[in-house]
Write an enzyme that holds these catalytic residues in place. Structure first.
Site: not given
Length: 502
Positions: A175-176, A235, A284
């Site tokens: 995530y940013r 993950e 984006d």
């Protein structure tokens, strides 16, 4: 195989796919501008060794081509990624084996799962240097600001690690994060993502959410974190399956979380539910600036890093970008899983120019009328990541879906818009898609570009033009005799056919 960032950088240097830049560069837009020009030409990875205001080098564009993505996953060709997808499809929907060979294959996959179990490193490289409390200063990191209207400096390629307060199940996402002060950042994640769910769970228990950001990890782990396949596997296990052996993890210093032991940097902090600050705007993947949203505030109390660490980064924007290359690789991994979900699908492709997921091209082995429409509808519901796919084009199995000329020919010669185009209005949609009349709510279009069969059509379909096989074979044999042996017909320049591709 590389199992940390430095190992991957060494591979790129050995294969002539890395350039080191010693000239002074500014992380404020200059690094992104240089990198973007390289990305447009499929250029090498870059390491900036002299970054203004920072004592750490910056690595960017390491995964800027599909070839380098394959190397990161210990493969040479994109087709090999489908082998990995077959393993994952067997785990996702295991079927009772009908043959001994199938049982053996499934046993091999289960053995791979055992090998993929993460391990523990008690003396991790990522904690060679520890900075805590008021000494934490994120301004010392060479955070980039890619575009002129971006709200500030950002982290873009860090693993964001949280865990469910109730079950302890971890989530690893990419995530940013936007810099807000020397020790705070906002994190931008969609409400459906694992981190957002964990924050809501923490709020229910009246607790803060612990969070860790691992920066500069093995690119293979980044690929695993970016894979939104609905399996009940962590993950970390995904990364082990991708790499063939378990990821070595280390326990954080101040939060009860685990991170890759060979990370270059690790940031440790907490989020207080309800504590937010404005985040954005930023450029984006759609090719526009996004909006401003109130996003959770992360307060960091600890930063650890390796000796002489390397800061890995990237940035979003209109393709080609590194995220688009990752999506192309994931496309190959999804293919066997999608075939298992929708049996008539032969192949599918998510073109980079369609922002990696906005348009899908599907080829099917057509057997009955209406099958193309069924395949399109099934595609939208097959996997969560296809929820925001706006256009689905269905073609016959003999069409090369990765050749836009063949796809355009199929649409132009096989589609009657009044019959073969269907639209689903007012469906849940990507809030970053400004084309929608209402953000978060938009339409989808299916296009049946297959050959029509009764009762889809009331007339006979024309017979396709094909070379006479005997004449074609003779010409093949005599090609050198014609004096044409030096011509390489496989290399096509699209600009010769009216395109303007630079």
């Amino acid at each position: 195989m590389a199992r940390d960032l430095r190992g991957f950088i060494k591979i790129l240097e050995q294969r002539g796919q890395l350039k080191r830049i010693s000239a002074l560069v500014d992380p404020n837009m200059e690094i992104a501008e240089i990198s973007n020009r390289m990305l447009q030409k499929g250029g090498t990875g870059l390491i900036f060794e002299n970054v203004k205001g920072a004592s750490f080098p910056v690595a960017v564009n390491l995964m800027g081509t599909l070839e380098r993505i394959c190397w990161a996953m210990n493969m040479e060709k994109p087709e090999e990624l489908e082998t990995l997808g077959k393993k994952l499809s067997m785990l996702q929907q295991p079927k009772p084996p009908k043959k001994i060979s199938q049982a053996i294959d499934f046993g091999k996959v289960l053995f791979d799962v055992v090998k993929a179990k993460p391990g523990r490193d008690f003396f991790p490289a990522c904690q060679q240097v520890v900075v805590e409390g008021d000494n934490v200063d994120l301004n010392k990191l060479p955070l980039i600001r890619p575009y002129q209207r971006d709200a500030g400096k950002i982290i873009t390629l860090g693993l964001v690690i949280t865990k469910d307060y109730d079950t302890g199940t971890p989530n690893v996402g990419v995530y940013r994060l936007q810099l807000q002060s020397k020790n705070t950042m906002t994190v931008h994640w969609l409400s459906v993502r694992g981190g957002a769910r964990h924050l809501r769970k923490a709020a229910e228990f009246g607790k803060k959410l612990e969070i860790a950001i691992a920066l500069g990890v093995d690119p293979l782990i980044i690929m695993a974190a970016a894979t939104p396949i609905p399996l009940d596997l962590s993950e970390w296990l995904f990364a082990g399956l991708y790499g063939g052996s378990g990821v070595q993890l280390a326990k954080c210093k101040t939060v009860d979380l685990e991170v890759p032991a060979d990370s270059e940097f690790v940031l440790e902090g907490t989020i207080t539910p309800g504590e937010v600050l404005p985040d954005g705007p930023f450029g984006d993947h759609m090719g526009y600036y996004g909006g401003v949203e109130d996003s959770p505030l992360v307060r960091f109390q600890c930063m650890t890093h390796r000796k002489d660490p390397i800061y890995l980064t990237t940035f979003s924007g209109r393709p080609p970008k590194e995220e688009a290359m990752m999506a192309i690789a994931l496309n190959r991994i999804y293919t066997p899983i999608l075939r298992q979900q929708v049996s008539e699908i032969v192949d599918f492709f998510l073109p980079m120019e369609a922002l990696s997921y906005k348009a899908a091209i599907i080829s099917i082995d057509k057997a009955y009328p209406g099958q193309a429409r069924r395949a399109a509808l099934a595609f939208w519901s097959a996997l969560p990541q296809f929820t925001y796919t706006k256009f689905v084009i269905v073609v016959d199995k003999h069409i090369n879906i990765r050749d836009p000329r063949q796809v355009v020919w199929a649409i132009s010669s096989k589609v009657d818009p009044s019959r073969d185009v269907f639209i689903l209005p007012k469906t849940p949609f990507d809030t970053l898609d400004f084309a929608s009349e209402k953000l978060g709510l938009g339409g989808r279009m299916g296009i049946d570009a297959t050959t029509k069969i009764p009762p889809e059509t009331e007339h006979e379909w024309g017979e396709p033009l094909e070379s006479d096989p005997d004449i074609a074979a003779m010409v093949e044999r005599r090609w050198a005799e014609y004096g044409l042996a030096d011509l390489k017909l496989g290399e096509v320049d699209p600009n010769l056919f009216g395109y303007d591709m630079k």
